[in-house]
Design a protein around this motif. Sequence first.
Motif, PDB file in Angstrom:
ATOM      1  N   UNK A   1       0.889  -1.131   0.036  1.00 40.28           N
ATOM      2  CA  UNK A   1       0.097   0.031   0.084  1.00 40.28           C
ATOM      3  C   UNK A   1       1.014   1.175  -0.024  1.00 40.28           C
ATOM      4  N   UNK A   2       2.058   1.274   0.673  1.00 37.15           N
ATOM      5  CA  UNK A   2       2.758   2.513   0.881  1.00 37.15           C
ATOM      6  C   UNK A   2       3.807   2.563  -0.566  1.00 37.15           C
ATOM      7  N   UNK A   3       3.736   1.560  -1.174  1.00 41.97           N
ATOM      8  CA  UNK A   3       4.298   1.516  -2.663  1.00 41.97           C
ATOM      9  C   UNK A   3       3.394   2.283  -3.385  1.00 41.97           C
ATOM     10  N   UNK A   4       2.347   2.048  -3.189  1.00 42.78           N
ATOM     11  CA  UNK A   4       1.298   2.717  -4.188  1.00 42.78           C
ATOM     12  C   UNK A   4       0.722   2.099  -5.310  1.00 42.78           C
ATOM     13  N   UNK A   5       1.411   0.694  -5.525  1.00 38.75           N
ATOM     14  CA  UNK A   5       0.919  -0.126  -6.695  1.00 38.75           C
ATOM     15  C   UNK A   5      -0.227  -0.909  -6.294  1.00 38.75           C
ATOM     16  N   UNK A   6      -0.612  -1.581  -7.217  1.00 38.65           N
ATOM     17  CA  UNK A   6      -1.731  -2.720  -6.807  1.00 38.65           C
ATOM     18  C   UNK A   6      -1.231  -3.736  -5.888  1.00 38.65           C
ATOM     19  N   UNK A   7      -2.374  -4.128  -5.266  1.00 40.30           N
ATOM     20  CA  UNK A   7      -2.096  -4.968  -4.229  1.00 40.30           C
ATOM     21  C   UNK A   7      -1.746  -6.450  -5.042  1.00 40.30           C
ATOM     22  N   UNK A   8      -0.719  -7.154  -4.255  1.00 39.61           N
ATOM     23  CA  UNK A   8      -0.347  -8.536  -5.022  1.00 39.61           C
ATOM     24  C   UNK A   8      -0.257  -9.419  -3.894  1.00 39.61           C
ATOM     25  N   UNK A   9      -1.614  -9.944  -4.142  1.00 35.13           N
ATOM     26  CA  UNK A   9      -2.126 -10.935  -3.263  1.00 35.13           C
ATOM     27  C   UNK A   9      -1.429 -12.075  -2.864  1.00 35.13           C
ATOM     28  N   UNK A  10      -0.610 -12.665  -4.409  1.00 35.92           N
ATOM     29  CA  UNK A  10       0.314 -13.951  -4.522  1.00 35.92           C
ATOM     30  C   UNK A  10       1.556 -13.422  -3.745  1.00 35.92           C
ATOM     31  N   UNK A  11       2.001 -12.572  -3.421  1.00 34.65           N
ATOM     32  CA  UNK A  11       3.252 -11.990  -2.899  1.00 34.65           C
ATOM     33  C   UNK A  11       2.854 -11.854  -1.272  1.00 34.65           C
ATOM     34  N   UNK A  12       1.614 -11.486  -1.033  1.00 36.44           N
ATOM     35  CA  UNK A  12       1.134 -11.385   0.544  1.00 36.44           C
ATOM     36  C   UNK A  12       0.883 -13.183   1.048  1.00 36.44           C
ATOM     37  N   UNK A  13       0.581 -13.796  -0.100  1.00 40.98           N
ATOM     38  CA  UNK A  13       0.537 -15.312   0.229  1.00 40.98           C
ATOM     39  C   UNK A  13       1.634 -16.052   0.688  1.00 40.98           C
ATOM     40  N   UNK A  14       2.573 -15.847  -0.033  1.00 37.92           N
ATOM     41  CA  UNK A  14       3.973 -16.351  -0.076  1.00 37.92           C
ATOM     42  C   UNK A  14       4.530 -15.696   1.177  1.00 37.92           C
ATOM     43  N   UNK A  15       4.173 -14.355   1.520  1.00 41.75           N
ATOM     44  CA  UNK A  15       4.992 -14.086   2.915  1.00 41.75           C
ATOM     45  C   UNK A  15       4.249 -14.646   4.170  1.00 41.75           C
ATOM     46  N   UNK A  16       2.974 -14.852   3.786  1.00 42.23           N
ATOM     47  CA  UNK A  16       1.882 -15.488   5.014  1.00 42.23           C
ATOM     48  C   UNK A  16       2.670 -17.208   4.908  1.00 42.23           C
ATOM     49  N   UNK A  17       3.047 -17.660   3.783  1.00 40.96           N
ATOM     50  CA  UNK A  17       3.600 -19.109   3.759  1.00 40.96           C
ATOM     51  C   UNK A  17       4.919 -19.335   4.659  1.00 40.96           C
ATOM     52  N   UNK A  18       5.786 -18.355   4.211  1.00 43.95           N
ATOM     53  CA  UNK A  18       6.995 -18.282   5.044  1.00 43.95           C
ATOM     54  C   UNK A  18       6.609 -18.261   6.419  1.00 43.95           C
ATOM     55  N   UNK A  19       5.739 -17.143   6.755  1.00 45.37           N
ATOM     56  CA  UNK A  19       5.634 -16.955   8.331  1.00 45.37           C
ATOM     57  C   UNK A  19       4.952 -18.139   9.058  1.00 45.37           C
ATOM     58  N   UNK A  20       3.948 -18.923   8.326  1.00 48.74           N
ATOM     59  CA  UNK A  20       3.222 -19.762   9.001  1.00 48.74           C
ATOM     60  C   UNK A  20       3.992 -21.064   8.960  1.00 48.74           C
ATOM     61  N   UNK A  21       4.804 -21.417   7.887  1.00 48.81           N
ATOM     62  CA  UNK A  21       5.468 -22.614   8.011  1.00 48.81           C
ATOM     63  C   UNK A  21       6.964 -22.543   8.730  1.00 48.81           C
TER      64      UNK A  21
END
Length: 174
Positions: free
Chosen positions: A37-57
Amino acid sequence: MASWWRALVRAAQRHPWPTNVVLYTTLFSAGDALQQRLRGGPADWRQTGRVATVAVTFHANFNYVWLYLLERALPGRTPRAILAKLVCDQAVRGPVAVSAFYTGMSILQRKDDIFGDLKKKFWNTYLTGLMYWPFVQGRSFCPMQMDAITLITNAIKWPVWGCKEINNMALGPP
């Protein structure tokens, strides 16, 4: 509002590990979404999913077990015990967490060189963490625990900065 908070507190007391994993993953993912959001571009939910995957695993489980073992190995809340925990945390957990984040993200992004980002960004991230984490961890190791707002603010700042590093954005350190 108070009833959901009480339910969350009860769940955390009954099932601390899964509650911490869910909370950590949620905050880590929120940090990535905020960075986008701070970057100002469109949301990249795949990226957020990858971050969530690294966090949860890895990260959420590793941090929970690490802090549990650290408290057992170095019990107490004296200044000496807190300093020992901080040194041990930064010397052991810091490099492992940074390495797991960049390597895990590279694997999930299907990069050819899964250690490329780690090689390029490890020292900058680790040294920034040395300027940031001792203050956050020092407070959490002290007798007076952080309140929820401070915890959430600090838990989101680091993923925002780390995800910024993944995307090479100029937001500055946490």
